[in-house]
Design a protein around this motif. Structure first.
Motif, PDB file in Angstrom:
ATOM      1  N   SER A  46      -1.776  -0.919   0.735  1.00 49.39           N
ATOM      2  CA  SER A  46      -2.765  -1.751   1.438  1.00 49.39           C
ATOM      3  C   SER A  46      -3.398  -2.777   0.507  1.00 49.39           C
ATOM      4  O   SER A  46      -3.727  -3.900   0.924  1.00 49.39           O
ATOM      5  CB  SER A  46      -3.833  -0.859   2.076  1.00 49.39           C
ATOM      6  OG  SER A  46      -3.241  -0.026   3.052  1.00 49.39           O
ATOM      7  N   THR A  88      -6.521  -0.188   5.743  1.00 49.19           N
ATOM      8  CA  THR A  88      -6.234   1.222   5.492  1.00 49.19           C
ATOM      9  C   THR A  88      -5.490   1.819   6.678  1.00 49.19           C
ATOM     10  O   THR A  88      -5.979   1.769   7.807  1.00 49.19           O
ATOM     11  CB  THR A  88      -7.518   2.028   5.173  1.00 49.19           C
ATOM     12  OG1 THR A  88      -7.190   3.414   5.051  1.00 49.19           O
ATOM     13  CG2 THR A  88      -8.606   1.864   6.222  1.00 49.19           C
ATOM     14  N   ARG A  89      -4.304   2.330   6.416  1.00 51.92           N
ATOM     15  CA  ARG A  89      -3.539   2.982   7.483  1.00 51.92           C
ATOM     16  C   ARG A  89      -4.245   4.247   7.954  1.00 51.92           C
ATOM     17  O   ARG A  89      -4.446   4.468   9.145  1.00 51.92           O
ATOM     18  CB  ARG A  89      -2.130   3.319   6.984  1.00 51.92           C
ATOM     19  CG  ARG A  89      -1.285   4.063   8.005  1.00 51.92           C
ATOM     20  CD  ARG A  89       0.084   4.436   7.452  1.00 51.92           C
ATOM     21  NE  ARG A  89       0.019   5.436   6.397  1.00 51.92           N
ATOM     22  CZ  ARG A  89       1.080   6.041   5.875  1.00 51.92           C
ATOM     23  NH1 ARG A  89       2.299   5.711   6.279  1.00 51.92           N
ATOM     24  NH2 ARG A  89       0.938   6.943   4.911  1.00 51.92           N
ATOM     25  N   SER A  90      -4.635   5.077   6.984  1.00 52.30           N
ATOM     26  CA  SER A  90      -5.163   6.403   7.320  1.00 52.30           C
ATOM     27  C   SER A  90      -6.604   6.356   7.817  1.00 52.30           C
ATOM     28  O   SER A  90      -7.011   7.203   8.609  1.00 52.30           O
ATOM     29  CB  SER A  90      -5.102   7.299   6.078  1.00 52.30           C
ATOM     30  OG  SER A  90      -5.950   6.768   5.074  1.00 52.30           O
ATOM     31  N   THR A  93      -9.037   6.992   3.177  1.00 50.05           N
ATOM     32  CA  THR A  93      -8.935   6.784   1.726  1.00 50.05           C
ATOM     33  C   THR A  93     -10.331   6.657   1.109  1.00 50.05           C
ATOM     34  O   THR A  93     -11.104   5.771   1.492  1.00 50.05           O
ATOM     35  CB  THR A  93      -8.083   5.532   1.444  1.00 50.05           C
ATOM     36  OG1 THR A  93      -6.778   5.762   1.961  1.00 50.05           O
ATOM     37  CG2 THR A  93      -8.009   5.224  -0.036  1.00 50.05           C
ATOM     38  N   GLN A 140       4.488   4.291   3.339  1.00 53.88           N
ATOM     39  CA  GLN A 140       4.189   3.240   4.324  1.00 53.88           C
ATOM     40  C   GLN A 140       5.296   2.202   4.366  1.00 53.88           C
ATOM     41  O   GLN A 140       5.721   1.717   3.329  1.00 53.88           O
ATOM     42  CB  GLN A 140       2.912   2.493   3.931  1.00 53.88           C
ATOM     43  CG  GLN A 140       1.625   3.212   4.174  1.00 53.88           C
ATOM     44  CD  GLN A 140       0.443   2.230   4.227  1.00 53.88           C
ATOM     45  OE1 GLN A 140       0.566   1.111   4.708  1.00 53.88           O
ATOM     46  NE2 GLN A 140      -0.704   2.680   3.743  1.00 53.88           N
ATOM     47  N   GLU A 205       7.785   5.202  -4.907  1.00 49.62           N
ATOM     48  CA  GLU A 205       7.331   6.276  -4.016  1.00 49.62           C
ATOM     49  C   GLU A 205       8.510   7.000  -3.367  1.00 49.62           C
ATOM     50  O   GLU A 205       8.590   8.224  -3.384  1.00 49.62           O
ATOM     51  CB  GLU A 205       6.446   5.701  -2.901  1.00 49.62           C
ATOM     52  CG  GLU A 205       5.076   5.250  -3.368  1.00 49.62           C
ATOM     53  CD  GLU A 205       4.222   4.732  -2.220  1.00 49.62           C
ATOM     54  OE1 GLU A 205       2.999   4.936  -2.267  1.00 49.62           O
ATOM     55  OE2 GLU A 205       4.757   4.120  -1.277  1.00 49.62           O
ATOM     56  N   THR A 290       0.450  12.088  -1.015  1.00 50.45           N
ATOM     57  CA  THR A 290      -0.026  12.518   0.298  1.00 50.45           C
ATOM     58  C   THR A 290      -0.291  11.268   1.132  1.00 50.45           C
ATOM     59  O   THR A 290      -0.303  10.154   0.604  1.00 50.45           O
ATOM     60  CB  THR A 290      -1.338  13.320   0.182  1.00 50.45           C
ATOM     61  OG1 THR A 290      -2.246  12.562  -0.637  1.00 50.45           O
ATOM     62  CG2 THR A 290      -1.101  14.674  -0.443  1.00 50.45           C
TER      63      THR A 290
HETATM   64  C1  F1P Z   1      -3.197   3.927   0.876  1.00 45.42           C
HETATM   65  C2  F1P Z   1      -2.257   4.740  -0.015  1.00 45.42           C
HETATM   66  C3  F1P Z   1      -0.800   4.489   0.260  1.00 45.42           C
HETATM   67  C4  F1P Z   1       0.073   5.250  -0.686  1.00 45.42           C
HETATM   68  C5  F1P Z   1      -0.289   6.729  -0.824  1.00 45.42           C
HETATM   69  C6  F1P Z   1      -1.756   6.981  -0.791  1.00 45.42           C
HETATM   70  O1  F1P Z   1      -3.424   4.505   2.072  1.00 45.42           O
HETATM   71  O2  F1P Z   1      -2.581   4.377  -1.328  1.00 45.42           O
HETATM   72  O3  F1P Z   1      -0.489   3.131   0.142  1.00 45.42           O
HETATM   73  O4  F1P Z   1       1.408   5.113  -0.301  1.00 45.42           O
HETATM   74  O5  F1P Z   1       0.392   7.514   0.119  1.00 45.42           O
HETATM   75  O6  F1P Z   1      -2.472   6.126   0.126  1.00 45.42           O
HETATM   76  P1  F1P Z   1      -4.287   3.856   3.241  1.00 45.42           P
HETATM   77  O7  F1P Z   1      -5.689   3.636   2.751  1.00 45.42           O
HETATM   78  O8  F1P Z   1      -3.637   2.582   3.664  1.00 45.42           O
HETATM   79  O9  F1P Z   1      -4.218   4.913   4.305  1.00 45.42           O
END
Ligand code: F1P
Length: 301
Positions: A46, A88-90, A93, A140, A205, A290
């Motif tokens: 990200s 942020t995907r998740s 973070t 990702q 990765e 993770t």
């Molecule tokens: C960001 C991230 C990923 C990475 C790893 C840990 O996550 O750094 O890019 O591959 O698995 O998390 P996010 O904030 O976009 O969810």
């Protein structure tokens, strides 16, 4: 492990998720307006998308745009930011949540997010949800490129060629030389430098590969010493004058394609997948990684 990994299914869906993102991005939405001073933050993949967006926005004359790893962001009032964009995907973070928390009530925030049922939403003033691009694989692929496509569309770019080129990248052969290569150096200029960083991270990765990444003009200032037969130098976007010939002299393979650079990243994702397979690795569950990094609250935080 199933025959088809999540990573493969997800990376193959990129033309469709990009089209959906372009529709959302073209609408005004809560993203920064032209002229605003913007900081963009993220971690890992990200962060690299933040780098690309920043170069595109500032390069288009739409305002100062500074990309930061969330853990290294300078967001003091003396910097005069009008907006913070988080990616942020998740949505979990820790470093991203800390930034959102730290600027709350002081700088307006808008977060591009994969999972809207997460703490980043309550900490953000605005969110743009891309649940259709969320992923099951730890690695990702489509969330990152889909978020960047949304941002490109919001900057006024026509992303239809990128979509067509992504289809082409999904059909292109993955060369055996790329699967077997000992090392990759990825290069870019302007917005494609973020793509080079992301390509290098993807290969590390998913396939534990030795990769590096540099701004293309920096490559001759030392890193080219790594180039050698059996290694690959892969450039996204325009080639600086003389670089291809300089790489050729080292015996390394020089790769550059004419397709949209974000679409060429799709090909690198496929190379990473093939290298993982060739080494017996599960690309959906990479060593030591993770889905997101969630740190314990510390006394200092
Ligand atoms: C960001 C991230 C990923 C990475 C790893 C840990 O996550 O750094 O890019 O591959 O698995 O998390 P996010 O904030 O976009 O969810």
């Amino acid at each position: 492990m199933s025959e088809t990994s999540y990573m493969e299914q997800e990376l193959q869906s990129q033309p469709e998720t990009w089209q959906e993102a372009a529709r959302i991005g073209a609408a005004a939405g809560p993203l920064p307006r032209a002229g605003q001073r913007v900081a963009v933050v993220g971690c890992g993949t990200s962060w690299f998308m933040a780098q690309s967006y920043a170069a595109l926005r500032e390069g288009a004359g739409l305002g100062v745009t500074d990309p930061f790893a969330a853990s290294e962001a300078f967001l003091g009032s003396d910097r005069g930011y009008d907006a913070v964009v988080a990616i942020t995907r998740s949505g979990t973070t820790t470093e991203v949540l800390r930034v959102l928390d730290a600027v709350k009530g002081r700088i307006p925030t808008v977060t591009l997010i994969g999972d809207p049922e997460t703490p980043a939403v309550a900490l953000s003033d605005e969110t743009i949800a891309l649940p259709f691009a969320d992923e099951k694989s730890v690695v990702q692929t489509r969330f990152a490129t889909t978020a960047l496509t949304l941002l490109r569309a919001h900057l006024g770019q026509d992303t239809s060629q990128a979509v067509a080129d992504a289809q082409d990248a999904l059909a292109a052969p993955v060369e055996k030389e790329w699967v077997d290569a000992e090392q990759f150096s990825f290069l870019g200029t302007g917005w494609t430098y973020g793509l080079a960083n992301e390509a290098a991270l993807k290969m590390r990765e998913a396939s534990q590969s030795w990769t590096e990444s540099y701004p293309a003009m920096e490559y001759r200032h030392g890193p080219i010493a790594i180039a050698a037969p059996g290694r690959v130098t892969w450039l996204f976007g325009q080639a600086p004058e003389g670089l291809e010939a300089d790489v050729a002299r080292t015996g390394a393979r020089f790769v550059r394609h004419a397709r949209d650079p974000l679409a060429d990243l799709v090909l690198v994702q496929r190379v990473a997948l093939e290298r993982a397979r060739a080494r017996g690795l599960d690309p959906d569950n990479p060593r030591s990684l993770t889905r997101s990094v969630m740190l314990e609250p510390s006394a200092a935080s």
